[in-house]
Design a protein around this motif. Structure first.
Motif, PDB file in Angstrom:
ATOM      1  N   LEU A 121      48.641  13.335  47.327  1.00 45.72           N
ATOM      2  CA  LEU A 121      49.580  14.352  46.858  1.00 45.72           C
ATOM      3  C   LEU A 121      49.628  14.376  45.328  1.00 45.72           C
ATOM      4  O   LEU A 121      49.619  15.447  44.712  1.00 45.72           O
ATOM      5  N   VAL A 122      49.659  13.211  44.720  1.00 46.88           N
ATOM      6  CA  VAL A 122      49.642  13.144  43.258  1.00 46.88           C
ATOM      7  C   VAL A 122      48.349  13.759  42.717  1.00 46.88           C
ATOM      8  O   VAL A 122      48.357  14.472  41.702  1.00 46.88           O
ATOM      9  N   LEU A 123      47.235  13.499  43.404  1.00 50.28           N
ATOM     10  CA  LEU A 123      45.955  14.080  42.990  1.00 50.28           C
ATOM     11  C   LEU A 123      46.006  15.599  43.058  1.00 50.28           C
ATOM     12  O   LEU A 123      45.559  16.289  42.133  1.00 50.28           O
ATOM     13  N   ASP A 124      46.541  16.160  44.150  1.00 49.94           N
ATOM     14  CA  ASP A 124      46.671  17.611  44.268  1.00 49.94           C
ATOM     15  C   ASP A 124      47.483  18.187  43.119  1.00 49.94           C
ATOM     16  O   ASP A 124      47.109  19.194  42.504  1.00 49.94           O
ATOM     17  N   LEU A 125      48.607  17.564  42.824  1.00 49.25           N
ATOM     18  CA  LEU A 125      49.456  18.034  41.725  1.00 49.25           C
ATOM     19  C   LEU A 125      48.709  17.986  40.397  1.00 49.25           C
ATOM     20  O   LEU A 125      48.784  18.927  39.589  1.00 49.25           O
ATOM     21  N   ALA A 126      47.982  16.883  40.158  1.00 45.49           N
ATOM     22  CA  ALA A 126      47.236  16.743  38.911  1.00 45.49           C
ATOM     23  C   ALA A 126      46.131  17.780  38.791  1.00 45.49           C
ATOM     24  O   ALA A 126      45.924  18.373  37.726  1.00 45.49           O
ATOM     25  N   ILE A 127      45.421  18.021  39.893  1.00 44.13           N
ATOM     26  CA  ILE A 127      44.330  18.999  39.885  1.00 44.13           C
ATOM     27  C   ILE A 127      44.868  20.398  39.620  1.00 44.13           C
ATOM     28  O   ILE A 127      44.344  21.148  38.785  1.00 44.13           O
ATOM     29  N   VAL A 128      45.921  20.788  40.327  1.00 36.38           N
ATOM     30  CA  VAL A 128      46.466  22.140  40.174  1.00 36.38           C
ATOM     31  C   VAL A 128      47.000  22.344  38.764  1.00 36.38           C
ATOM     32  O   VAL A 128      46.690  23.347  38.099  1.00 36.38           O
ATOM     33  N   ALA A 129      47.792  21.406  38.271  1.00 42.08           N
ATOM     34  CA  ALA A 129      48.390  21.560  36.941  1.00 42.08           C
ATOM     35  C   ALA A 129      47.321  21.579  35.843  1.00 42.08           C
ATOM     36  O   ALA A 129      47.351  22.434  34.942  1.00 42.08           O
ATOM     37  N   SER A 130      46.364  20.657  35.912  1.00 43.22           N
ATOM     38  CA  SER A 130      45.343  20.584  34.855  1.00 43.22           C
ATOM     39  C   SER A 130      44.420  21.793  34.881  1.00 43.22           C
ATOM     40  O   SER A 130      44.041  22.323  33.823  1.00 43.22           O
ATOM     41  N   THR A 131      44.051  22.256  36.067  1.00 42.57           N
ATOM     42  CA  THR A 131      43.141  23.405  36.165  1.00 42.57           C
ATOM     43  C   THR A 131      43.818  24.679  35.692  1.00 42.57           C
ATOM     44  O   THR A 131      43.204  25.506  34.996  1.00 42.57           O
ATOM     45  N   LEU A 132      45.082  24.863  36.052  1.00 38.97           N
ATOM     46  CA  LEU A 132      45.822  26.033  35.562  1.00 38.97           C
ATOM     47  C   LEU A 132      45.943  25.992  34.038  1.00 38.97           C
ATOM     48  O   LEU A 132      45.691  26.992  33.361  1.00 38.97           O
ATOM     49  N   GLY A 133      46.331  24.840  33.505  1.00 41.37           N
ATOM     50  CA  GLY A 133      46.498  24.730  32.061  1.00 41.37           C
ATOM     51  C   GLY A 133      45.202  24.956  31.300  1.00 41.37           C
ATOM     52  O   GLY A 133      45.156  25.723  30.322  1.00 41.37           O
ATOM     53  N   LEU A 134      44.124  24.303  31.749  1.00 40.03           N
ATOM     54  CA  LEU A 134      42.830  24.474  31.094  1.00 40.03           C
ATOM     55  C   LEU A 134      42.326  25.907  31.215  1.00 40.03           C
ATOM     56  O   LEU A 134      41.781  26.473  30.259  1.00 40.03           O
ATOM     57  N   GLY A 135      42.504  26.499  32.407  1.00 36.36           N
ATOM     58  CA  GLY A 135      42.006  27.851  32.622  1.00 36.36           C
ATOM     59  C   GLY A 135      42.660  28.871  31.716  1.00 36.36           C
ATOM     60  O   GLY A 135      41.984  29.719  31.106  1.00 36.36           O
ATOM     61  N   VAL A 136      43.976  28.798  31.608  1.00 37.59           N
ATOM     62  CA  VAL A 136      44.684  29.757  30.754  1.00 37.59           C
ATOM     63  C   VAL A 136      44.372  29.496  29.284  1.00 37.59           C
ATOM     64  O   VAL A 136      44.113  30.428  28.514  1.00 37.59           O
TER      65      VAL A 136
END
Length: 341
Positions: free
Chosen positions: A106-121
Motif C-alpha cells: 500500500l505504501v508503494l502504491d501511494l509512493a508510485i502514484v504521488a511521485s508519478t503525478l508530481g513528475l508528470g506535471v
C-alpha cells in the motif's frame, strides 16, 4: 407507448454495438485458441497478450478501412467488458490474500502514484512546455490506471478532445510495451514471484495489461499484481476529490467527480469469494467467462492502437509518457526493493 419507446431505444443501442462486439469477441477467441498452441505456450504468450497483438496487427494493417459501424461495439468492449472482467476477477482473490501482502504494498502504491503525478506535471509543464490539461491527463494515466484514469479525469477537467486522445494513446502505447517487457524482466530481476507481482501491479498502466503480464508468468504473480493494481485504481477516488477541491479553490470546477465503481465492485467480488464457497463448476465457468471478457477487451484496445494516429499527435506528449514509463519501470523497481523487498 412509453415501454415500447424504451424497448426501441434499447434495441437500437444493442444493434449499434453488436457488430463491433462480435468482431472483438472473435479476436478474443482467436487469442484464446492461439494460446493453447505449443509454440505460443512455450513462449509464455498468454491469450490476453495474443488478443491485443492480433488487434494491433489488424488495426494497423486495415486501419481506417474498418467499417465505421464496428466503432460503437469496439468502444464498449474497451470500457464495459474490461470493467466486467475486472469485477469477475475478484472471484479469484480473497481478503485473506490481500491481508497477506502487507502494508508495504500500500505504501508503494501511494509512493508510485504521488511521485508519478508530481513528475508528470512538473516535467510536462516546465521542461516540455505542455499545457496543464495534457500534462495532467498523461500523468494521471501513467500514475493510476491508464485510459480509465484519463477518461475519469476528463470528466472533471473538460479539456479539448484532442488532449484526451493524446493522453489515452500515449499510455496505451507504453502500457502495451509492458506486456512484452515485464516477462523478460522477471527472468533478470532479483525479485520473488510475489514481489514481482507487487512491482507489476504498482507500475503497469492498465488493469488488463497487469493481468496479461501475470498470466504470462504464473498465478501467484497474477493474483498479487491484480490486488496491488486494484488498490492503485482505488487511489483514483481521492485523487479526483483532491483535484476537484483544487479546481474549486481556483474557481475552475467544470465537471462532476467520477468514481471508479468497477473497482469497488471488484472489492465486492473479493468479499463474496472470502465469505462464500461457490460450487466448483460454477466458479470455473465464471472464471472462463472472465478470461474471455478480458481477451475481448484487449483485442478491442489493440484495434485502436494505431501508429499513424500516434505520429499525428506530436512528439512532446509521447516524450512525457516515455519518461514516465522509464520512471515506473526503473524507479518503481527500486521503490519495490526498498519498501517490499
Amino acid at each position: 407507448m412509453g415501454d415500447v419507446a424504451i424497448n426501441g431505444v434499447v434495441m437500437s443501442i444493442l444493434a449499434s454495438r453488436l457488430p463491433g462486439l462480435v468482431f472483438a469477441l472473435l479476436l478474443g477467441l482467436a487469442g484464446l485458441g492461439l494460446a493453447t498452441l505449443p509454440a505460443f505456450s512455450h513462449l509464455q504468450l498468454s491469450a490476453l497478450t495474443l488478443a491485443i497483438v492480433l488487434g494491433m496487427l489488424l488495426g494497423n494493417l486495415v486501419g481506417e478501412r474498418l467499417p465505421r459501424r464496428l466503432a460503437p461495439g469496439i468502444a464498449y468492449a474497451q470500457r464495459s467488458l474490461l470493467r466486467a472482467g475486472v469485477v469477475l476477477y475478484g472471484l479469484r482473490i480473497s481478503f485473506q490474500q490481500i491481508a497477506a501482502i502487507g502494508p508495504g504494498a500500500l505504501v508503494l502504491d501511494l509512493a508510485i502514484v504521488a511521485s508519478t503525478l508530481g513528475l508528470g506535471v512538473w516535467i510536462g509543464r516546465r521542461w516540455l512546455g505542455l499545457d496543464r490539461d495534457t500534462a495532467l491527463l498523461t500523468a494521471c494515466g501513467s500514475a493510476i490506471c491508464g485510459a480509465a484514469a484519463v477518461l475519469a479525469t476528463e470528466r472533471l477537467l473538460k479539456p479539448e478532445p484532442s488532449k484526451v486522445a493524446i493522453a489515452v494513446a500515449s499510455v496505451v502505447l507504453f502500457g502495451t510495451l509492458n506486456i512484452f517487457l515485464y516477462p523478460y524482466l522477471q527472468a533478470h530481476l532479483a525479485l520473488s514471484p510475489g514481489s514481482f507481482g507487487v512491482y507489476t501491479g504498482a507500475t503497469v498502466h492498465e488493469v488488463a495489461q497487469v493481468v496479461a503480464i501475470g498470466n504470462a508468468i504464473g498465478p501467484d504473480t497474477t493474483d498479487t499484481a491484480v490486488i496491488v493494481k486494484l488498490t492503485r485504481v482505488l487511489l483514483l477516488v481521492p485523487f479526483l476529490f483532491l483535484l476537484g477541491g483544487w479546481q474549486a479553490r481556483q474557481g475552475g470546477a467544470r465537471g462532476a467527480i467520477s468514481i471508479p465503481w468497477f473497482a469497488l465492485a471488484f472489492v465486492g467480488a473479493c468479499a463474496l469469494n472470502s465469505l462464500i464457497t461457490l460450487p466448483a463448476a460454477l466458479r470455473e465457468r465464471l472464471l472462463d467467462l472472465d478470461t474471455l471478457l478480458l481477451a475481448t477487451a484487449m483485442a478491442a484496445l489493440g484495434l485502436e492502437t494505431r501508429f499513424a494516429r500516434l505520429r499525428a499527435l506530436g512528439p512532446k506528449p509521447l516524450v512525457l509518457a516515455l519518461f514516465l514509463f522509464g520512471w515506473l519501470s526503473i524507479g518503481g523497481y527500486w521503490l519495490t526493493r526498498w519498501l517490499v523487498g
